[in-house]
Design an enzyme around this catalytic site. Sequence first.
Site, short mmCIF file in Angstrom:
data_model
loop_
_atom_site.label_atom_id
_atom_site.label_comp_id
_atom_site.label_asym_id
_atom_site.label_seq_id
_atom_site.Cartn_x
_atom_site.Cartn_y
_atom_site.Cartn_z
N LYS A 46 0.87 -1.18 0.00
CA LYS A 46 0.00 0.00 0.00
C LYS A 46 0.90 1.22 0.00
O LYS A 46 1.37 1.68 1.03
CB LYS A 46 -0.88 -0.02 1.26
CG LYS A 46 -2.24 0.66 1.12
CD LYS A 46 -2.20 2.11 0.75
CE LYS A 46 -1.86 3.02 1.88
NZ LYS A 46 -1.69 4.44 1.42
N GLU A 88 9.59 17.15 13.91
CA GLU A 88 10.14 17.07 12.56
C GLU A 88 9.30 17.97 11.65
O GLU A 88 8.08 17.84 11.62
CB GLU A 88 10.04 15.62 12.08
CG GLU A 88 10.55 15.36 10.70
CD GLU A 88 10.07 14.02 10.13
OE1 GLU A 88 8.84 13.77 10.15
OE2 GLU A 88 10.91 13.24 9.68
N GLU A 138 9.77 2.08 10.40
CA GLU A 138 10.81 3.05 10.03
C GLU A 138 10.14 4.41 10.07
O GLU A 138 9.35 4.75 9.19
CB GLU A 138 11.33 2.76 8.60
CG GLU A 138 11.91 1.38 8.42
CD GLU A 138 13.28 1.22 9.08
OE1 GLU A 138 13.92 2.25 9.39
OE2 GLU A 138 13.69 0.08 9.29
P1 NAD Z 1 2.42 8.98 6.87
O1 NAD Z 1 2.66 8.37 8.18
O2 NAD Z 1 1.38 10.05 6.76
O3 NAD Z 1 1.99 7.88 5.79
C1 NAD Z 1 2.81 6.79 5.48
C2 NAD Z 1 1.97 5.69 4.84
O4 NAD Z 1 1.03 5.22 5.80
C3 NAD Z 1 1.12 6.15 3.65
O5 NAD Z 1 1.04 5.12 2.70
C4 NAD Z 1 -0.23 6.40 4.29
O6 NAD Z 1 -1.31 6.31 3.37
C5 NAD Z 1 -0.29 5.26 5.29
N1 NAD Z 1 -1.20 5.45 6.42
C6 NAD Z 1 -1.67 6.60 6.95
N2 NAD Z 1 -2.48 6.33 8.01
C7 NAD Z 1 -2.49 4.99 8.16
C8 NAD Z 1 -3.12 4.12 9.08
N3 NAD Z 1 -3.91 4.56 10.05
N4 NAD Z 1 -2.90 2.80 8.96
C9 NAD Z 1 -2.10 2.31 7.98
N5 NAD Z 1 -1.48 3.10 7.07
C10 NAD Z 1 -1.67 4.42 7.16
O7 NAD Z 1 3.82 9.50 6.37
P2 NAD Z 1 4.15 10.35 5.07
O8 NAD Z 1 3.69 11.75 5.28
O9 NAD Z 1 3.66 9.61 3.88
O10 NAD Z 1 5.75 10.26 5.06
C11 NAD Z 1 6.56 11.17 5.73
C12 NAD Z 1 7.08 10.55 7.01
O11 NAD Z 1 7.77 9.34 6.74
C13 NAD Z 1 8.11 11.44 7.70
O12 NAD Z 1 7.82 11.50 9.08
C14 NAD Z 1 9.44 10.72 7.48
O13 NAD Z 1 10.40 10.98 8.46
C15 NAD Z 1 9.01 9.30 7.45
N6 NAD Z 1 9.98 8.48 6.72
C16 NAD Z 1 10.81 7.65 7.43
C17 NAD Z 1 11.80 6.91 6.78
C18 NAD Z 1 12.75 6.00 7.54
O14 NAD Z 1 13.50 5.26 6.90
N7 NAD Z 1 12.76 6.02 8.86
C19 NAD Z 1 11.91 7.00 5.39
C20 NAD Z 1 11.04 7.84 4.70
C21 NAD Z 1 10.07 8.58 5.37
#
Ligand code: NAD
Length: 488
Positions: free
Chosen positions: A173, A383, A248
């Site tokens: 997803k 962040e 992550e």
């Molecule tokens: P997000 O948490 O909003 O979404 C990530 C994914 O989760 C998306 O596919 C989203 O649709 C899904 N999602 C949202 N709510 C959900 C739920 N309740 N249950 C299951 N899935 C759900 O994050 P984002 O805005 O897409 O990405 C940015 C964040 O990701 C930043 O905080 C960044 O630091 C982090 N990130 C971490 C790493 C790492 O390696 N640690 C790498 C890249 C990004």
Amino acid sequence: MTDLLIGGRWTGAIDERTREIRCPADGSLVAVVDEGGGKDAAEAVAAARQAFDQGPWPRTPAGPRGDLLLRVADLVARDKDALARAESLDTGKRLAESRLDVDDAVACFRYYGRLVRTETGRVVDTGTAHAVSRVVHEPVGVCALITPWNCPLPQTSWKVAPALAAGNTFVLKPSELTPSTAIALMRLLVEAGLPDGVANLVLGPGPEAGAPLTDNPDVDMVSFTGGLRTGRRVMAAAAGTVKRTSLELSGKNPNVVFADADFGTAVDHALTAVFRHSGQVCSAGARLMVEDSVHDAFVEAVVHRARGIRLGGPFDERAQTGPLISAAHRARVEAYVAAGLAEGARLRCGGTCPDDPALADGYYFLPTVLDRCHSGMSVLADESFGPVLTVERFASEDEAVRLANDTVYGLAGAVWSGDEERARRVASRLRLGTVWINDYHPCLPQAEWGGFKQSGTGRELGPGGLAEYRETKHIWRNTRPRPRGWFA
Ligand code: NAD
């Protein structure tokens, strides 16, 4: 439309919903894709469950599994231009960076294609001639792979490659904002000959299409990359059926500069650390910490260069960085800067959207530097995930370490010093999953990636990345069974 892949069949969303994908650089229409929800997620899990329980993939030996991954690597390399273009259109990222991201994906599939042949089980000495003991690896089962929008193709590859190498089936997803390269990668897996039902793709918003994967009893593991708040929700949902979780999450990463560092190189990297992809990188060096004696000159040099950074769309070869992913995200970054200023930080540059009319249709935000930041400010605790650099000062090595570790995050960071011993000492005291010494950002497929503290629970890349997707089983075989006679 047929953007979802379920049980080997390309299909539309059950509720026939669609979503427009627009380029964040200018708002132009990139694609219209199917938008799935809970029913599609349930079907995809059922397909992955059946492929795991009855299909050939989990029982395929490591050699042919590795061969398939190597074929996928070749196909991704073959389609590099198209994949990089698609990634740039979805994310607004500079094409040159997207091309590097495709290289990263190729390297990841190659790495796991080769590793899986060598990472075998082991024979354990039983201390008797009449028993043989083996420790073997088996796939975890059905994996839900949930990915963010900032580096879609590498993030997806870092999960898909080890999950397949270990013999799992999965439902992917991707972020609803950037689905194009996930769709393309699934097509390449099919072309490479992956059996039906092993790889399944569901598109749609997190709460509707992602959440139903995290509490479905037929899912054995959730591998999630995204924000800390979502990660907490995912972990709680997965707890109901005690799924394996690999998280992550976010970072607020310290970039620690000592006075004896090479000044010019450290300034240059301080800019790349935070302003690459407009700060939308989990490991962005968004927290600059500089030793007192060089603080003012260093910050002045960073601000001077930050003012000159050229913004532009993905195909503008003069652009040095691009837009933010959406209007909502830009509003969050603006609010973050406003909160910092209200808490007493000083704005040194940026802090607003650019006034260049050529950029008016994109979600651009100027590279921003806030100095006079100190512990206790929320601007240091959170962040921003945008082009915002906060600056702190320190007087000693101990103070640098204490301040750098004074956060709930522990993803990555750097230390800059001309004193090799000190650099190593500080690196070992920083509670971070990755520490760069006199560098920022490099990442290798053969070295683990993952956060300490609330930056996550998982490891990606390296042998540890493969271990995440494997169960380890001990098999004891008695070669001369005899009654024990205890209860005779
Ligand atoms: P997000 O948490 O909003 O979404 C990530 C994914 O989760 C998306 O596919 C989203 O649709 C899904 N999602 C949202 N709510 C959900 C739920 N309740 N249950 C299951 N899935 C759900 O994050 P984002 O805005 O897409 O990405 C940015 C964040 O990701 C930043 O905080 C960044 O630091 C982090 N990130 C971490 C790493 C790492 O390696 N640690 C790498 C890249 C990004």
